[in-house]
Design an enzyme around this catalytic site. Structure first.
Site, short mmCIF file in Angstrom:
data_model
loop_
_atom_site.label_atom_id
_atom_site.label_comp_id
_atom_site.label_asym_id
_atom_site.label_seq_id
_atom_site.Cartn_x
_atom_site.Cartn_y
_atom_site.Cartn_z
N LYS A 117 0.83 -1.22 0.00
CA LYS A 117 0.00 0.00 0.00
C LYS A 117 0.86 1.26 0.00
O LYS A 117 0.66 2.15 -0.82
CB LYS A 117 -0.93 0.02 1.22
CG LYS A 117 -1.96 -1.06 1.28
CD LYS A 117 -2.88 -0.88 2.47
CE LYS A 117 -2.17 -0.89 3.79
NZ LYS A 117 -1.44 -2.13 4.08
N GLU A 143 1.50 5.70 11.45
CA GLU A 143 2.40 4.80 10.72
C GLU A 143 3.78 4.76 11.41
O GLU A 143 4.05 5.53 12.31
CB GLU A 143 2.54 5.26 9.27
CG GLU A 143 1.32 4.92 8.42
CD GLU A 143 1.06 3.43 8.31
OE1 GLU A 143 1.79 2.74 7.58
OE2 GLU A 143 0.14 2.93 8.98
N ARG A 144 4.63 3.87 10.92
CA ARG A 144 5.97 3.74 11.51
C ARG A 144 6.79 5.01 11.23
O ARG A 144 6.70 5.59 10.16
CB ARG A 144 6.70 2.53 10.91
CG ARG A 144 5.95 1.22 11.11
CD ARG A 144 6.49 0.13 10.21
NE ARG A 144 5.64 -1.04 10.24
CZ ARG A 144 4.55 -1.22 9.48
NH1 ARG A 144 4.17 -0.27 8.63
NH2 ARG A 144 3.84 -2.33 9.56
#
Length: 419
Positions: A117, A143-144
Site C-alpha cells: 500500500k 504509521e511507523r
C-alpha cells in the site's frame, strides 16, 4: 494540550490529551483557552513538517503563520460542491485501465499488511505531484516513524517539498494526536482550496489508523464498544473526515488514502465504513503479491466511479471490461487447472488462460520509487500504450511471445524477443 470531550458535572470535564501524559499530576493548574483547537494555515507551512497542533517536527523554527484555523469545521454546503468527474492519469497501467482515479475525488488503496500500500502510494506521489501544479498535503496517521522519514526524504528528493505540507502523528504518539491528524491536515487543505483557490492533493497514510485511534479514545472515554470492538461512533467519525474532502468552484481536493484491511477482510466494519465514502477503490491482493505480480492490484475487486463509456470513451471501457472478464474467468478455472491440469480444459478455455496469464504479467510494472531496491528502471505508461498492449494480447497477437517477456515492462514496444 487537552481537548474537552464531555462535561461530567460542574467544574469536571473528561478530556483527550494531544501530548504524552507523563508527569501529569493531581492539583495541577488548567487554563481554558475559550476556543477550539486550531492549527496554523497558509503558505508559510509549505515545506514544513508539523504535528496536529502545529508544532514543528522537522527541527526547524516554530511556524509563524498569519492565520490559525479550527481543526473541526463543517464540510462545504451542498450547493457549493462540484460534481464533475474527470480522470487523473497516473502512468500505472493497471490503475489507469481498470480503476482510474478521479480528479477531485476520493481514492482508497485497500490491503493487508505487507502487500504494497505505502509503496503504491509513494509511486502515486512521484507520478502525480511532480506534474501537479497544486499543493500536496500529506497526513501520516499512526504509521511507523521510519516510513514517515522516508516519505519526507522522497518529497525532498523529488523537488516537491516546497509545494507540500506534512502533518504527522506517528505510531508512538498518544491516541488523541493520531485522532486529530486528519482534521488538522484537512483544515490546512481547505485553506489552500477556499482562500488561495488552489487544487490540493491530500494523501493519508493510513486512514485505518485513524479508526484505531478512535477505538482507543472511545474506550478511554468510557463508551460501550460496538461490533467487533469498534467505537459506537465509527460511522460519524469517518463521515466527519470524508465529507470535508470535497471540490468546490474555488478549487478541488483530490484524496488518496491507504487503508489497512485487518486479516485481509474487506467486510471488516472499519474498512467497509471507509469504502462507502470513496469514488475509487484499489484492492491489493496477497496472493498476487506472493506470486511477485506487482502492483498486486485485484482486477476484479477494484472499482471506479469513472468506469463508464461516457467518461472514459467506448474503447477504454470495452478493453477494460474484456480484461476484467478474462482475468475473472481465469480465476474461476484455477482450481480446475490445479486438480486436473491445463490439458483437461476446452480449447477455448486453454486459449483464454494463456492470454489471461499474459495480461497478468503485462499489467505488472517496475516503480520508480523502488529502483534502489530492485535494480529495475521504473516505467510510466501513457493510457494509449496500455490500451494498445491489452488489445494486442486479447486479439492473440502475442500468443507466440513467451509470457515471461511481458513481465515488469512498460508498453508492448519494450518486449525484447531473444534470438
Amino acid at each position: 494540550m487537552l481537548e474537552v470531550q464531555a462535561h461530567l458535572e460542574a467544574g469536571v470535564v473528561r478530556a483527550l490529551s494531544l501530548v504524552p501524559t507523563g508527569g501529569l499530576r493531581r492539583g495541577g493548574e488548567i487554563e481554558a483557552t475559550g476556543g477550539p483547537l486550531t492549527v496554523p494555515v497558509g503558505s508559510e507551512l509549505l515545506g514544513r513538517v508539523i504535528d496536529a497542533t502545529g508544532a514543528p517536527l522537522d527541527g526547524g523554527p516554530a511556524v509563524e503563520a498569519r492565520e490559525q484555523s479550527p481543526i473541526h469545521r463543517a464540510p462545504p454546503a451542498l450547493h457549493r460542491h462540484e460534481t464533475r468527474l474527470e480522470p487523473m492519469w497516473t502512468g500505472i497501467k493497471i490503475v489507469d485501465l481498470l480503476c482510474p482515479f478521479a480528479r477531485g475525488g476520493k481514492t482508497g488503496l485497500f490491503g493487508g499488511a505487507g502487500v504494497g500500500k505505502t509503496l503504491l502510494l509513494m509511486e502515486l506521489v512521484d507520478a502525480v505531484v511532480a506534474g501537479y501544479q497544486g499543493v500536496a498535503v500529506f497526513a501520516g496517521v499512526g504509521e511507523r516513524i521510519r516510513e514517515g522519514h522516508e516519505v519526507w526524504r522522497d518529497f525532498a528528493r523529488g523537488g516537491v517539498l516546497d509545494r507540500a505540507v506534512m502533518v504527522f502523528g506517528q505510531m508512538d504518539a498518544p491516541p488523541g494526536t493520531r485522532l486529530r491528524v486528519p482534521h488538522a491536515a484537512l483544515s490546512i487543505a481547505e485553506h489552500f482550496r477556499d482562500r488561495e483557490q488552489r487544487d490540493v492533493l491530500l494523501l493519508i497514510d493510513n486512514i485505518f489508523r485513524y479508526v484505531q485511534a478512535g477505538m482507543e479514545t472511545s474506550a478511554l472515554l468510557g463508551r460501550l464498544p460496538s461490533r467487533v470492538g469498534y467505537q459506537p461512533t465509527l460511522a460519524t467519525e469517518i463521515a466527519e473526515v470524508q465529507e470535508r474532502i470535497a471540490s468546490t468552484a474555488e478549487g478541488a481536493i483530490t484524496s488518496v488514502q491507504a487503508v489497512y484491511v485487518p486479516a485481509d477482510d474487506l467486510y471488516d466494519p472499519g474498512a467497509a465504513a471507509i469504502m462507502a465514502h470513496l469514488d475509487v477503490r484499489v484492492v491489493l491482493q496477497r496472493s498476487l503479491a506472493a506470486a511477485g505480480l506487482y502492483p498486486a492490484v485485484d482486477a476484479v475487486a477494484s472499482q471506479s466511479r469513472l468506469s463508464s463509456p461516457e467518461i472514459l470513451g467506448e474503447r477504454h471501457y470495452t478493453v477494460g471490461e474484456q480484461v476484467r472478464s478474462a482475468l475473472s474467468r481465469y480465476r474461476e478455472l484455477q482450481d480446475v487447472i490445479a486438480m486436473l491440469g491445463l490439458d483437461e480444459l476446452s480449447p477455448e478455455d486453454r486459449t483464454l488462460v494463456r492470454r489471461a496469464r499474459r495480461l497478468e504479467r503485462f499489467l505488472t510494472q517496475p516503480f520508480k520509487v523502488s529502483e534502489p531496491f530492485t535494480g529495475r528502471k521504473g516505467a510510466r505508461v501513457p493510457i494509449e500504450q496500455t490500451l494498445h498492449g491489452c488489445e494486442a494480447i486479447l486479439a492473440g497477437e502475442l500468443d507466440d511471445v513467451d509470457e515471461e517477456l511481458l513481465y515488469m515492462i512498460g508498453g508492448v514496444d519494450d518486449v525484447v524477443v531473444p534470438r
